[in-house]
Design an enzyme around this catalytic site. Structure first.
Site, mmCIF file in Angstrom:
data_model
loop_
_atom_site.group_PDB
_atom_site.id
_atom_site.type_symbol
_atom_site.label_atom_id
_atom_site.label_comp_id
_atom_site.label_asym_id
_atom_site.label_seq_id
_atom_site.Cartn_x
_atom_site.Cartn_y
_atom_site.Cartn_z
ATOM 1 N N MET A 382 36.883 30.313 35.400
ATOM 2 C CA MET A 382 37.497 29.053 35.803
ATOM 3 C C MET A 382 38.789 29.346 36.541
ATOM 4 O O MET A 382 39.602 30.159 36.116
ATOM 5 C CB MET A 382 37.766 28.165 34.579
ATOM 6 C CG MET A 382 38.407 26.826 34.898
ATOM 7 S SD MET A 382 37.358 25.807 35.952
ATOM 8 C CE MET A 382 38.606 24.734 36.693
ATOM 9 N N GLU A 417 36.817 32.943 42.432
ATOM 10 C CA GLU A 417 37.863 32.182 41.736
ATOM 11 C C GLU A 417 39.187 32.221 42.507
ATOM 12 O O GLU A 417 39.920 31.224 42.526
ATOM 13 C CB GLU A 417 38.066 32.724 40.317
ATOM 14 C CG GLU A 417 36.814 32.736 39.450
ATOM 15 C CD GLU A 417 36.103 31.405 39.410
ATOM 16 O OE1 GLU A 417 36.755 30.346 39.510
ATOM 17 O OE2 GLU A 417 34.855 31.408 39.299
#
Length: 921
Positions: A382, A417
Site C-alpha cells: 500500500m 508503489e
C-alpha cells in the site's frame, strides 16, 4: 495499492476451505453486528436529546431544492439506542453513497490510542479510543452534518464556530448538537444541530470515539502476531484504502475531500510509532490505572485523502539511507534486519524515487519515506504517503532466494508503489470510477523503471508475460467491466472494493502503453508532466488527462491523429472488451469486430455494436512501417497486400502495444508459418509469442480452426526462447488435458509430437540446472517459464527429466541444506513423492512441520498429494480432518488430492464414509 497477484499456484485458496472460512466469517460478522447494534451511540453533551425523526424542513434549511421528499418513508437500520423501536427514517441524503457537498474538510487533528500492550494480545480484538477535530468550510446553509463512521461508538460530539480567520482564542462560539445518529447502510454519522451553519464560514467538529481493532482483518486498524528473536510479538498497522478510514475515525472518506492531518499516536513505551510524516515530538501520559503511555506527535501532512492516512505501532528495527536529502528507512522484524534481508530493497528504493522525480520533473514532497514489512499483509503493498506498507514476502530477500524471481518481484512492486507517489497521492482521482488513473499508470511505469536500471531487460516480452496475457485471457465483449466507469453513483461500498481487479491494473496499464506507442514517449511524458503539475495536491478525472494530452498534441505538428484524444481513448476505457483485427493479405482489406468467448455464426443476438479507433503499428518482412488507423468497421490498406514470394509477410500490432488480437486470412497465416519454418529468427520474439497466443485464443473461441494454431508449432524444434515455449505449453498442455481420463487417446500423439520438438530446449536448460543454475538468476523470463517446461517434460515421460528430478530430490532429502532450484521445486517435490514410498512422504510431512513461511507450507501440501499409493492419500485425508499430527490451514487437502487420477476416487470414498467429520472440520 499493490497489483493483484497473478501467481495462482501459491496464493489461491481451495474452494471448500474458502466456503468454510466465509461461513465462519459470516457468523463472526453477524455476531459483531449484533454487538454493535446492541451498543448505544453514547453522546454526552448536555444539550443532546433522544433521537428523533428529522423534519422535512431540515438541512440545508432555507434551500428549496434540498428539502426532504414527501413520499412514504422507509425503515432504516440503526444501532440500538439511536432511535426508539418503530421509528422510521424518511429518505434523505443518508441514503446516497456520496456525501452531500455542504461541508469541505480542511484539516484534521487526529489522536488515536490503541490498547496494544506487550504479552497481552491473546484476544482476537483490542480496544482503541480516539479524538478528532475536523476544521471544515461550510458551502451551504445546513443544520445537519453528515460524515462517514463505521463500527465506531461516538462518545461526545461538539461543533465550534464560526472560527475567526486569525489566531485561535477562547471566544469562538459553539453550535448546539441536538442529536447524533447513524445511517448504517451508507456508513454515515449524522449530527442534528440546533442552529444553522453559515455558508463561507469555518467550523470545527470535535468528536470523541471508540472502537475495536481486529486481529489480521486487514481493514482499518488491525494487529498481527508474529515471531521474532524466538518470541511471540504483536504489531498494529492500518489499511485505509479504499473506504476503511471511516472505521478508524469519523471523517469525510472520499478521495476528492483532501485535507491536511496532524496525527498523534498514544502507544505503549516498549513500541515505536510511525505515521505519514516525521516524528515531531514525544511526551508521556498516564491512564486511569496509572500506567505510563508514550504520546508521539507527527508533523503536518500535505493535502491528501483519508485513504492515505497510515500508522504502525511495532517493535521493529530498521536500515536507512539518504537520497537527495530524503531519509529512506525500511522497517522489519529484528531478525530480518540483522540478517540483511532488507538490503536489496533499500538499495533500489532511493534510485527509483530519483528516476521518477527526474522523469516527471516534480520532486517528491515529503521529507522522509518509511517502508514497513509486515509478517502478512493481504493487500501485498500500500502506497501511503510517507509510510508504505508491504507484505514482507514482497520486500525482503531471504538467503535461499538466489535463484528465484524475487528480485524482479520486489523491483516491480516497489516501482509500482513509488509510482503512486505521483499517480494517486500527488494527483488523486476524483472518484473511484477513475481508479485506473492511479493503478493503471503505476502498473505501466513499473516497466519503465525496471528497464531504466536494467537496459537488457526484455520489456515487451515481460509486459506480455506479466500484464497483457492475463487480461486478454479474461476480457471479452460481454464482460460487464470497463476500465473507466461512466456512472459514479455506486450503490454499495463493496462495489468500490471490486474495482481493484485485473481490468483496473492490467488493462489500464495496457491502454497507457498503447497511448504511449501511437504518440511517442516524449509526447506521452510531456502530457503527463503537464497533468501532474496542474493537479498536484488536487483531484482529476479521466477527461482532465485527455485534455492535457490534447494540449501537448496541439502544440506540435509531427503527430496527426484521426480524432481528438478523448474520442479515441474513451472508446477503449468506457467500452468492455477489445477488438479482433482481421487482415486479408491478398486484398489489404482490414476489419474489426468485438472479441467474444465462443464466437457464434449468428451474431445478431449479441449487443456489442460499438467500434474502436484502432492504432495499427505493423511490420512487413521484418521492417517497421508507418502507423495507420482503423477508425471504422472496415478499411482497405493496399500497402498491406503481399505477393506470392516466400519472403513476403505482414504482422500487425508491433511489439503487441495495441490492446487487441490479430487474425489473418488463410494466406496470411500460411505466410507466417512458412517464415517460422524457414527462419524463425527473422520474426522478433515478441511476435512469435503474439502469433502463438493470438492463434490459440482465436481457435479456442471459433475465429480460426485449431489447425491454424497447430501449424505455427511445427517449427518449434528450432525455438530456443523459453518464453515462447511457455506460451505454447500453457495452451497445449492444459490442466484439463492432464487430468481428463478421456484424453488418453490424445496423450501418445501429443507425447510424440512435443518430445520431438522439445528435446533441444530441454537439453539447453537441463544442462544449466546441472552445471550452473545460478546463471538463471538474472533471466527473469526463464525463471517464469522453467517450471512449465520441466513439468511438461516429466509429464511426457522424458527419461532425462525424470532422472534429474530423482537426483535433485534425493540430494535434498539426504542434505536438506542443498535446496532444490526454486523454479522447479514444486515439480521435483511432486515427482519425488509420486515415485517414492511412505518414507519420502513422511520426510515431507516432517519438513512441513518445521516450516513457518506459508508459501513453503503450501508447496509441501501440494507435493504430498502427488503420491500414487491409495493408503497414503487416505491417511493424508485423515490427518487433514482430524488435525493430527498437524493442522493443514494453508489449503484444502481434499481438493489437491482430488486433482490426481488416483486421488479423485480416494476423496469420493472418504467423503461418503466421513461426511460428518469433514463437515465439522
Amino acid at each position: 495499492m499493490g497489483p493483484p497477484s497473478s501467481s495462482g499456484f501459491y496464493v489461491s485458496r481451495a474452494v471448500a476451505l474458502l466456503l468454510a472460512a466465509l461461513a465462519a466469517a459470516l457468523l463472526l460478522a453477524l455476531a459483531v453486528l449484533a454487538a454493535l447494534y446492541g451498543r448505544c451511540a453514547r453522546v454526552q453533551p448536555s444539550d443532546l436529546h433522544h433521537s428523533r425523526v428529522p423534519d422535512a424542513a431540515s438541512s440545508p434549511r432555507g434551500t428549496q431544492e434540498e428539502q426532504l421528499p414527501t413520499w412514504p418513508p422507509r425503515p432504516t437500520r440503526e444501532p440500538a439506542g439511536t432511535t426508539t423501536p418503530g421509528h422510521w427514517r424518511p429518505p434523505g441524503p443518508w441514503d446516497q453513497l456520496r456525501l452531500p457537498p455542504w461541508l469541505v474538510p480542511l484539516h484534521y487533528e487526529l489522536e488515536l490510542w490503541p490498547r496494544l500492550r506487550p504479552n497481552e494480545f491473546q484476544s482476537p480484538t483490542l480496544s482503541f479510543t480516539g479524538r478528532v477535530n475536523i476544521t471544515v468550510r461550510c458551502t451551504a446553509a445546513t443544520a445537519r452534518l453528515l460524515l462517514h463512521s463505521l463500527f465506531l461508538d461516538c462518545e461526545s460530539a461538539e461543533v465550534r464556530g464560526p472560527l475567526s480567520s486569525g489566531p485561535r482564542d477562547g471566544a469562538v462560539g459553539r453550535v448546539p448538537v441536538d442529536d447524533v445518529w447513524f445511517a448504517f447502510d451508507m456508513q454515515y454519522m449524522v449530527l442534528e444541530l440546533g442552529a444553522t451553519l453559515k455558508p463561507g464560514s469555518r467550523y470545527e467538529l470535535q468528536l470523541s470515539f471508540s472502537g475495536l481493532v481486529y486481529r489480521d482483518l486487514r481493514e482499518g486498524l488491525f494487529f498481527s502476531i508474529y515471531t521474532d528473536q524466538g518470541e511471540r510479538r504483536a504489531l498494529l498497522a492500518s489499511q485505509m484504502e479504499p473506504t476503511f478510514a471511516r472505521s478508524v475515525f469519523p471523517c469525510f472518506d472520499e478521495p476528492a475531500l483532501k485535507a491536511t492531518f496532524n496525527i498523534t499516536i498514544i502507544h505503549h513505551p516498549s513500541y515505536g510509532a510511525l505515521s505519514n510524516m516525521p516524528k515531531l515530538g514525544q511526551s508521556e501520559k498516564r491512564d486511569v490505572n496509572g500506567s505510563v503511555w508514550t504520546v508521539t506527535t507527527f508533523s503536518t501532512t500535505p493535502h491528501m485523502p483519508t485513504y492515505l492516512v497510515a500508522l504502525a505501532i511495532c517493535d521493529y528495527d530498521h536500515v536507512s539511507r539518504t537520497e537527495r536529502g530524503q531519509e529512506i528507512r525500511i522497517w522489519a522484524r529484528k531478525d530480518a534486519i540483522a540478517n540483511g534481508n532488507a538490503a536489496f530493497a533499500l538499495n533500489i528504493t532511493g534510485p527509483i524515487f530519483s528516476f521518477l522525480e527526474d522523469l516527471f520533473n516534480i520532486s517528491y514532497p515529503l521529507p522522509k519515506t518509511d517502508i514497513i514489512a509486515l509478517p502478512t499483509f493481504d493487500n501485498s503493498a500500500m502506497e501511503n504517503w510517507g509510510l508504505l506498507i508491504f507484505d514482507e514476502s514482497l520486500l525482503l530477500m531471504q538467503p535461499n532466494d538466489q535463484v528465484t524471481d524475487k528480485k524482479a518481484v520486489i523491483s516491480f512492486i516497489l516501482s509500482h508503489e513509488i509510482g503512486h507517489q505521483w499517480f494517486g497521492n500527488l494527483v488523486t482521482m476524483n472518484w473511484w470510477n477513475d481508479i485506473w488513473l492511479k493503478e493503471g499508470f503505476a502498473s505501466y511505469f513499473e516497466f519503465g523503471v525496471i528497464n531504466y536500471f536494467n537496459p537488457k531487460f526484455r520489456r515487451n516480452e515481460v509486459f506480455f508475460s506479466n500484464i497483457l496475457h492475463h487480461v486478454l485471457s479474461e476480457d471479452h465483449a460481454l464482460v460487464s467491466r470497463a476500465v473507466s466507469l461512466k456512472v459514479e453513483n455506486f450503490t454499495e461500498t463493496s462495489e468500490i472494493n471490486e474495482l481493484f481487479d485485473l481490468f483496473t491494473y492490467n488493462k489500464g496499464a495496457s491502454l497507457a502503453r498503447m497511448l504511449s506507442s501511437f504518440l511517442n514517449e516524449n509526447v506521452f511524458i510531456s502530457a503527463l508532466k503537464s497533468y501532474l503539475k496542474t493537479f498536484s495536491y488536487s483531484n482529476a478525472e479521466q477527461d482532465d488527462l485527455w485534455r492535457h494530452f490534447q494540449m501537448v498534441i496541439d502544440d506540435q505538428s509531427k503527430i496527426l491523429l484521426p480524432a481528438p484524444v478523448k474520442s479515441i481513448m474513451d472508446r477503449w476505457t468506457h467500452q468492455s472488451g477489445f477488438p479482433v483485427i482481421t487482415l486479408n493479405v491478398s486484398t489489404g482489406a482490414m476489419k474489426q469486430e468485438p472479441f467474444y468467448l465462443g464466437k457464434v455464426q449468428n451474431q445478431t443476438l449479441l449487443t456489442h455494436n460499438d467500434t474502436w479507433i484502432v492504432p495499427i503499428l505493423w511490420i512487413k518482412n521484418g521492417i517497421t512501417q508507418s502507423l495507420v488507423w482503423l477508425d471504422k468497421s472496415s478499411k482497405i490498406f493496399p500497402e498491406m497486400q503481399v505477393s506470392d514470394s516466400d519472403h513476403d509477410w505482414v504482422i500487425l500490432n508491433l511489439n503487441m502495444t495495441g490492446y487487441y488480437r490479430v487474425n489473418y486470412d488463410k494466406v496470411g497465416w500460411k505466410k507466417l508459418k512458412q517464415q517460422l519454418e524457414k527462419d524463425p529468427k527473422a520474426i522478433p520474439v515478441i511476435h512469435r509469442l503474439q502469433m502463438i497466443d493470438d492463434a490459440f485464443s482465436l481457435s479456442k473461441n471459433n475465429y480460426v480452426e485449431i489447425e491454424t494454431a497447430l501449424d505455427l508449432t511445427k517449427y518449434l524444434a528450432e525455438e530456443d526462447e523459453i518464453i515462447v515455449w511457455y506460451a505454447v505449453l500453457v495452451n497445449l498442455v492444459t490442466k484439463d488435458l492432464v487430468f481428463d481420463v478421456n484424453n488418453y487417446d490424445m496423450y501418445p500423439l501429443l507425447k510424440k509430437y512435443l518430445l520431438k520438438r522439445l528435446i533441444s530446449i530441454w537439453n539447453m536448460y537441463s544442462t544449466v540446472i546441472r552445471e550452473n543454475v545460478a546463471a538463471l538468476q538474472d533471466d527473469y523470463l526463464a525463471l517464469v517459464a522453467l517450471e512449465k517446461l520441466f513439468e511438461t517434460a516429466c509429464w511426457l515421460g522424458l527419461e532425462d527429466c525424470l532422472q534429474l528430478s530423482r537426483e535433485l530430490f534425493k540430494n535434498w532429502t539426504n542434505h536438506p541444506e542443498n535446496e532444490i532450484p526454486y523454479p522447479i521445486k514444486s515439480v521435483v517435490l511432486c515427482y519425488g513423492v509420486a515415485f517414492g514410498s511412505d518414507e519420502e512422504w513422511d520426510f515431507l510431512l516432517n519438513m512441513y512441520s518445521n516450516k513457518t513461511k506459508e508459501e513453503e507450507r503450501i508447496q509441501l501440501t501440494y507435493a504430498m498429494s502427488c503420491s500414487k499409493d491409495p493408503w497414503i492419500l487416505h491417511r493424508y485425508l485423515e490427518y487433514a480432518v482430524t488435525a493430527a499430527p498437524f493442522t493443514f490451514n494453508e489449503t484444502n487437502i481434499m481438493e489437491v488430492v482430488a486433482e490426481s487420477e488416483v486421488g479423485r476416487y480416494i476423496v469420493k470414498d472418504f467423503l461418503i464414509n466421513n461426511w460428518q467429520a469433514v463437515s465439522e472440520r
